[in-house]
Design a protein around this motif. Structure first.
Motif, PDB file in Angstrom:
ATOM      1  N   UNK A 122      39.039  -1.900  37.624  1.00  0.00           N
ATOM      2  CA  UNK A 122      38.243  -3.114  37.481  1.00  0.00           C
ATOM      3  C   UNK A 122      36.800  -2.850  37.107  1.00  0.00           C
ATOM      4  N   UNK A 123      36.343  -1.604  37.252  1.00  0.00           N
ATOM      5  CA  UNK A 123      34.968  -1.264  36.874  1.00  0.00           C
ATOM      6  C   UNK A 123      34.834   0.245  36.772  1.00  0.00           C
ATOM      7  N   UNK A 124      33.642   0.689  36.359  1.00  0.00           N
ATOM      8  CA  UNK A 124      33.415   2.102  36.117  1.00  0.00           C
ATOM      9  C   UNK A 124      33.460   3.020  37.325  1.00  0.00           C
ATOM     10  N   UNK A 125      32.798   2.665  38.438  1.00  0.00           N
ATOM     11  CA  UNK A 125      32.763   3.593  39.575  1.00  0.00           C
ATOM     12  C   UNK A 125      34.126   4.059  40.089  1.00  0.00           C
ATOM     13  N   UNK A 126      35.097   3.153  40.329  1.00  0.00           N
ATOM     14  CA  UNK A 126      36.389   3.663  40.795  1.00  0.00           C
ATOM     15  C   UNK A 126      37.127   4.472  39.740  1.00  0.00           C
ATOM     16  N   UNK A 127      36.881   4.164  38.472  1.00  0.00           N
ATOM     17  CA  UNK A 127      37.486   4.968  37.410  1.00  0.00           C
ATOM     18  C   UNK A 127      36.968   6.397  37.487  1.00  0.00           C
ATOM     19  N   UNK A 177      25.760   8.221  36.099  1.00  0.00           N
ATOM     20  CA  UNK A 177      24.560   8.597  36.841  1.00  0.00           C
ATOM     21  C   UNK A 177      24.841   8.601  38.341  1.00  0.00           C
ATOM     22  N   UNK A 178      25.504   7.551  38.820  1.00  0.00           N
ATOM     23  CA  UNK A 178      25.821   7.471  40.245  1.00  0.00           C
ATOM     24  C   UNK A 178      26.873   8.504  40.637  1.00  0.00           C
ATOM     25  N   UNK A 179      27.844   8.735  39.745  1.00  0.00           N
ATOM     26  CA  UNK A 179      28.851   9.753  40.028  1.00  0.00           C
ATOM     27  C   UNK A 179      28.203  11.136  40.086  1.00  0.00           C
ATOM     28  N   UNK A 180      27.296  11.405  39.164  1.00  0.00           N
ATOM     29  CA  UNK A 180      26.579  12.679  39.172  1.00  0.00           C
ATOM     30  C   UNK A 180      25.759  12.821  40.444  1.00  0.00           C
ATOM     31  N   UNK A 181      25.132  11.723  40.864  1.00  0.00           N
ATOM     32  CA  UNK A 181      24.342  11.741  42.085  1.00  0.00           C
ATOM     33  C   UNK A 181      25.174  12.028  43.317  1.00  0.00           C
ATOM     34  N   UNK A 182      26.447  11.672  43.247  1.00  0.00           N
ATOM     35  CA  UNK A 182      27.359  11.928  44.366  1.00  0.00           C
ATOM     36  C   UNK A 182      28.010  13.306  44.275  1.00  0.00           C
ATOM     37  N   UNK A 183      27.657  14.046  43.223  1.00  0.00           N
ATOM     38  CA  UNK A 183      28.218  15.376  43.069  1.00  0.00           C
ATOM     39  C   UNK A 183      29.633  15.393  42.537  1.00  0.00           C
ATOM     40  N   UNK A 184      30.037  14.317  41.876  1.00  0.00           N
ATOM     41  CA  UNK A 184      31.399  14.235  41.350  1.00  0.00           C
ATOM     42  C   UNK A 184      31.610  15.210  40.200  1.00  0.00           C
ATOM     43  N   UNK A 185      32.855  15.638  40.034  1.00  0.00           N
ATOM     44  CA  UNK A 185      33.226  16.516  38.923  1.00  0.00           C
ATOM     45  C   UNK A 185      33.596  15.642  37.734  1.00  0.00           C
TER      46      UNK A 185
END
Length: 341
Positions: free
Chosen positions: A73-78, A98-106
């Protein structure tokens, strides 16, 4: 195989998150597949997104690998799914990475498109006394936290000599924000297309200012590093990106046909879909993932880190892969002209 669609009335609030870059929403169940072959590319999508445009443009033919679609439904869960290796690649707007990078996501940005930011707008009711962003001081503004609209609001306020602290921010997801806006519970609404087009087409508001000149207008395809390390998957990703770029050319050449498909796939009224296509979607051009793009995204990251909405400093350059740039023009290349009616 096409996904079974739920009734349009239920889809609409989710469909309008197409370019949304905020919110905490779960993936939607999907068992759709295309192509054939022993290699399967797991692709994250949003309603009316990559699958719809590739199918409409005839770009899902002659695949020598299988695409398995998962709808979000949106970018973050994807991007959460990309981080978890449940998805190999998927499309999002300019803020979720940007938020995913901030959370240290791969995650790794592998492709980009540059379009106009005219669909990113701060809207006010038709009878509002506000005529300038500077007049937002002390007023209530609805926005989805962590979204592209959130950054657009911050940047527009800065341009007007204001800060986020100068306004009464109401963090609302789009469906709730639309209700608050139309009922007069907020003075303004920072949002993106197709919501902008929905409000304007139904004459429930007008534009106070847009993101044109203050936001970067970028959208991305983001891949899992593990998929990029797999030679066969990397080759499939290269082919997939080339198909997406050709499909975007088709959109520019056939805006009315794409609006029909998009409206059917999302439940949007055709007039709203067409307005959004002309103002935003059809203006996008494929561009290189380059230093200018990294710098632009770094600015967004630094802004949200400064607002304490990202827990740590982000080096956005470490979250990109330039191998698929080919001969693409720089990320600063002008979008196609908007065909607003």
């Amino acid at each position: 195989m096409r996904r079974h669609l739920v009734p349009a009335a239920l889809l609409l609030p989710l469909a309008l998150l197409l370019s949304a870059c905020g919110g905490n929403s779960a993936a939607q169940t999907s068992t759709g597949t295309d192509g054939h072959g022993s290699l399967t590319l797991q692709v994250g999508d949003q309603k009316g997104g990559s699958e719809a445009v590739l199918r409409a443009a005839g770009e899902l033919k002659d695949l020598d690998y299988t695409i398995k679609w998962s709808t979000f439904t949106s970018g973050p869960p994807l991007l959460e799914a990309v981080n978890a290796k449940a998805v190999d690649i998927g499309g999002v707007g300019n803020t979720p990475p940007v938020f995913a990078a901030g959370a240290g996501s791969k995650i790794t940005v592998v492709a980009a498109w540059h379009g106009t930011s005219k669909g990113d707008a701060i809207l006010v009711p038709n009878d509002s006394e506000l005529t300038s962003p500077r007049q937002l001081k002390g007023r209530s503004v609805a926005v989805a936290q962590g979204s592209s609209a959130h950054y657009q609001l911050v940047a527009s306020l800065k341009k007007a000599g204001l800060t986020l602290g100068d306004v009464k921010v109401k963090y609302l997801q789009p469906a709730d924000a639309l209700a608050a806006f139309t009922s007069g519970k907020v003075d303004a609404w920072a949002v993106w297309d197709p919501y902008t087009s929905q409000v304007l087409q139904t004459k429930r508001g007008r534009v106070l200012t847009t993101g044109d000149g203050v936001t970067n207008g970028l959208t991305f395809q983001v891949a899992a590093p593990s998929a990029l390390k797999d030679g066969r998957k990397a080759a499939a990703i290269k082919d997939y990106l080339e198909r997406l770029r050709r499909a975007q050319e088709w959109v520019y050449a056939h805006p009315e046909k794409w609006a029909e498909v998009w409206a059917k796939d999302t439940g949007l009224p055709y007039e709203v879909a067409l307005a959004s296509v002309r103002r935003t979607n059809a203006t996008r051009v494929p561009v290189a993932v380059d230093d200018a793009l990294i710098a632009s995204e770094q600015q967004i990251a630094d802004t949200f880190a400064g607002l304490k909405l990202i827990p740590r400093k982000v080096d956005f350059g470490s979250f990109v892969d330039t191998r698929f740039n080919g001969g693409l023009p720089p990320s600063t290349s002008a979008p196609r002209p908007s065909k607003e009616s």
